[in-house]
Design a protein around this motif. Structure first.
Motif, PDB file in Angstrom:
ATOM      1  N   GLY A   1       0.801  -1.228   0.000  1.00  0.00           N
ATOM      2  CA  GLY A   1       0.000   0.000   0.000  1.00  0.00           C
ATOM      3  C   GLY A   1       0.823   1.262   0.000  1.00  0.00           C
ATOM      4  O   GLY A   1       0.390   2.289   0.510  1.00  0.00           O
ATOM      5  N   LYS A   2       2.025   1.209  -0.595  1.00  0.00           N
ATOM      6  CA  LYS A   2       2.934   2.360  -0.591  1.00  0.00           C
ATOM      7  C   LYS A   2       3.007   3.051  -1.951  1.00  0.00           C
ATOM      8  O   LYS A   2       4.021   3.657  -2.279  1.00  0.00           O
ATOM      9  CB  LYS A   2       4.333   1.909  -0.183  1.00  0.00           C
ATOM     10  N   VAL A   3       1.947   2.954  -2.747  1.00  0.00           N
ATOM     11  CA  VAL A   3       1.975   3.493  -4.107  1.00  0.00           C
ATOM     12  C   VAL A   3       0.828   4.473  -4.318  1.00  0.00           C
ATOM     13  O   VAL A   3      -0.327   4.142  -4.060  1.00  0.00           O
ATOM     14  CB  VAL A   3       1.882   2.348  -5.154  1.00  0.00           C
TER      15      VAL A   3
ATOM     16  N   LYS B   1      -5.869  -1.913  -8.674  1.00  0.00           N
ATOM     17  CA  LYS B   1      -7.293  -1.638  -8.451  1.00  0.00           C
ATOM     18  C   LYS B   1      -7.740  -2.046  -7.056  1.00  0.00           C
ATOM     19  O   LYS B   1      -8.637  -1.448  -6.488  1.00  0.00           O
ATOM     20  CB  LYS B   1      -8.142  -2.376  -9.488  1.00  0.00           C
ATOM     21  N   HIS B   2      -7.113  -3.080  -6.516  1.00  0.00           N
ATOM     22  CA  HIS B   2      -7.512  -3.593  -5.217  1.00  0.00           C
ATOM     23  C   HIS B   2      -6.535  -3.223  -4.100  1.00  0.00           C
ATOM     24  O   HIS B   2      -6.706  -3.655  -2.966  1.00  0.00           O
ATOM     25  CB  HIS B   2      -7.668  -5.114  -5.288  1.00  0.00           C
ATOM     26  N   ALA B   3      -5.532  -2.435  -4.427  1.00  0.00           N
ATOM     27  CA  ALA B   3      -4.527  -2.044  -3.432  1.00  0.00           C
ATOM     28  C   ALA B   3      -5.077  -0.966  -2.509  1.00  0.00           C
ATOM     29  O   ALA B   3      -6.021  -0.253  -2.850  1.00  0.00           O
ATOM     30  CB  ALA B   3      -3.264  -1.536  -4.130  1.00  0.00           C
ATOM     31  N   VAL B   4      -4.447  -0.835  -1.357  1.00  0.00           N
ATOM     32  CA  VAL B   4      -4.812   0.201  -0.399  1.00  0.00           C
ATOM     33  C   VAL B   4      -4.608   1.562  -1.054  1.00  0.00           C
ATOM     34  O   VAL B   4      -3.554   1.846  -1.608  1.00  0.00           O
ATOM     35  CB  VAL B   4      -3.946   0.090   0.882  1.00  0.00           C
ATOM     36  N   GLY B   5      -5.622   2.389  -1.001  1.00  0.00           N
ATOM     37  CA  GLY B   5      -5.513   3.729  -1.576  1.00  0.00           C
ATOM     38  C   GLY B   5      -5.748   3.772  -3.070  1.00  0.00           C
ATOM     39  O   GLY B   5      -5.772   4.836  -3.657  1.00  0.00           O
TER      40      GLY B   5
ATOM     41  N   SER C   1       5.682   6.875  -4.748  1.00  0.00           N
ATOM     42  CA  SER C   1       5.158   6.925  -3.377  1.00  0.00           C
ATOM     43  C   SER C   1       4.250   8.131  -3.190  1.00  0.00           C
ATOM     44  O   SER C   1       4.412   9.150  -3.861  1.00  0.00           O
ATOM     45  CB  SER C   1       6.303   7.022  -2.370  1.00  0.00           C
ATOM     46  N   PRO C   2       3.315   8.041  -2.246  1.00  0.00           N
ATOM     47  CA  PRO C   2       2.456   9.195  -1.960  1.00  0.00           C
ATOM     48  C   PRO C   2       3.283  10.394  -1.492  1.00  0.00           C
ATOM     49  O   PRO C   2       4.307  10.236  -0.849  1.00  0.00           O
ATOM     50  CB  PRO C   2       1.565   8.692  -0.815  1.00  0.00           C
ATOM     51  N   GLY C   3       2.831  11.576  -1.850  1.00  0.00           N
ATOM     52  CA  GLY C   3       3.514  12.796  -1.449  1.00  0.00           C
ATOM     53  C   GLY C   3       3.252  13.922  -2.426  1.00  0.00           C
ATOM     54  O   GLY C   3       2.463  13.793  -3.360  1.00  0.00           O
ATOM     55  N   ALA C   4       3.941  15.022  -2.213  1.00  0.00           N
ATOM     56  CA  ALA C   4       3.735  16.215  -3.031  1.00  0.00           C
ATOM     57  C   ALA C   4       4.109  15.977  -4.491  1.00  0.00           C
ATOM     58  O   ALA C   4       3.410  16.461  -5.398  1.00  0.00           O
ATOM     59  CB  ALA C   4       4.542  17.378  -2.462  1.00  0.00           C
ATOM     60  N   LEU C   5       5.194  15.254  -4.737  1.00  0.00           N
ATOM     61  CA  LEU C   5       5.579  14.990  -6.129  1.00  0.00           C
ATOM     62  C   LEU C   5       4.539  14.127  -6.830  1.00  0.00           C
ATOM     63  O   LEU C   5       4.208  14.372  -7.992  1.00  0.00           O
ATOM     64  CB  LEU C   5       6.960  14.334  -6.202  1.00  0.00           C
ATOM     65  N   ALA C   6       4.024  13.131  -6.157  1.00  0.00           N
ATOM     66  CA  ALA C   6       2.980  12.288  -6.745  1.00  0.00           C
ATOM     67  C   ALA C   6       1.745  13.129  -7.069  1.00  0.00           C
ATOM     68  O   ALA C   6       1.124  12.953  -8.127  1.00  0.00           O
ATOM     69  CB  ALA C   6       2.618  11.145  -5.808  1.00  0.00           C
ATOM     70  N   ASP C   7       1.412  14.064  -6.197  1.00  0.00           N
ATOM     71  CA  ASP C   7       0.265  14.949  -6.439  1.00  0.00           C
ATOM     72  C   ASP C   7       0.502  15.826  -7.661  1.00  0.00           C
ATOM     73  O   ASP C   7      -0.397  16.013  -8.491  1.00  0.00           O
ATOM     74  CB  ASP C   7      -0.016  15.827  -5.219  1.00  0.00           C
ATOM     75  N   ARG C   8       1.707  16.368  -7.787  1.00  0.00           N
ATOM     76  CA  ARG C   8       2.035  17.214  -8.946  1.00  0.00           C
ATOM     77  C   ARG C   8       2.011  16.411 -10.233  1.00  0.00           C
ATOM     78  O   ARG C   8       1.539  16.891 -11.275  1.00  0.00           O
ATOM     79  CB  ARG C   8       3.410  17.867  -8.755  1.00  0.00           C
ATOM     80  N   ILE C   9       2.501  15.188 -10.182  1.00  0.00           N
ATOM     81  CA  ILE C   9       2.483  14.324 -11.365  1.00  0.00           C
ATOM     82  C   ILE C   9       1.043  14.003 -11.752  1.00  0.00           C
ATOM     83  O   ILE C   9       0.673  14.073 -12.929  1.00  0.00           O
ATOM     84  CB  ILE C   9       3.308  13.041 -11.127  1.00  0.00           C
TER      85      ILE C   9
END
Length: 176
Positions: free
Chosen positions: A92-94, A116-120, A148-156
């Motif tokens: 669940g780290k993606v 599709k079935h992963a956490v988050g 990984s989750p974070g600001a860069l993932a949000d920007r992407i």
């Protein structure tokens, strides 16, 4: 925005000086604005429209996204390779699952189904080829990438939404 010489210039970062013209990054809206000469009407002056404005916007967005992926790798927020990406999905780290469009369909389908079935429920992105991902990430044969989750993932994710609009895809990035 309109440059002093009358050329239409796009400014994704909104950092160029002068008065800008705002347009939602959707292919249909951009095409309509070009066809109806809305840039000139909004600017209240004649403008020079590049023939390949949509292609320029697409290339700029692609370059921006690949640069952000490279930055995420250097920041340690990227996992590469099928097995490592699979393990990250299970844990669940993606936040984002990025896969090359020309990668093996079997491997892509397995990871997409797992996502599709992963956490988050990470967003699946498939808009780059192996060569583009490899160059951006500094690794040969980069097919499967997890961010990984974070600001860069949000920007992407935001950038992918814009690119999807310009490419004519659905505004949301899921199922890309």
């Amino acid at each position: 925005m309109i440059a002093p010489d009358g050329r239409v210039v796009f400014d994704l970062a909104s950092k160029l000086p002068g008065r800008g013209l705002w347009l939602t990054p959707r292919r249909d809206l951009i095409e309509r604005a070009i066809k109806r000469n809305l840039f000139a009407r909004s600017a209240k002056r004649s403008v020079v429209m590049p023939d390949d404005l949509l292609a320029q916007i697409e290339q700029t967005l692609r370059g921006q996204l690949l640069g952000l992926l490279g930055l995420a790798r250097r920041a340690g927020e990227v996992v590469l390779g099928h097995d490592k990406v699979r393990a990250a999905l299970v844990e669940g780290k993606v936040a984002l699952l990025v896969q090359a469009i020309d990668g093996a369909p079997g491997g892509r389908d397995k990871l997409r189904a797992l996502a599709k079935h992963a956490v988050g429920a990470p967003v699946a992105i498939e808009v780059f080829n192996v060569a583009e991902l490899s160059a951006a990430l500094g690794r040969e044969n980069a097919v499967h990438v997890a961010v990984s989750p974070g600001a860069l993932a949000d920007r992407i994710a935001t950038g992918v939404g814009r690119l999807g609009g310009v490419l004519g895809a659905a505004a949301d990035t899921k199922g890309f």
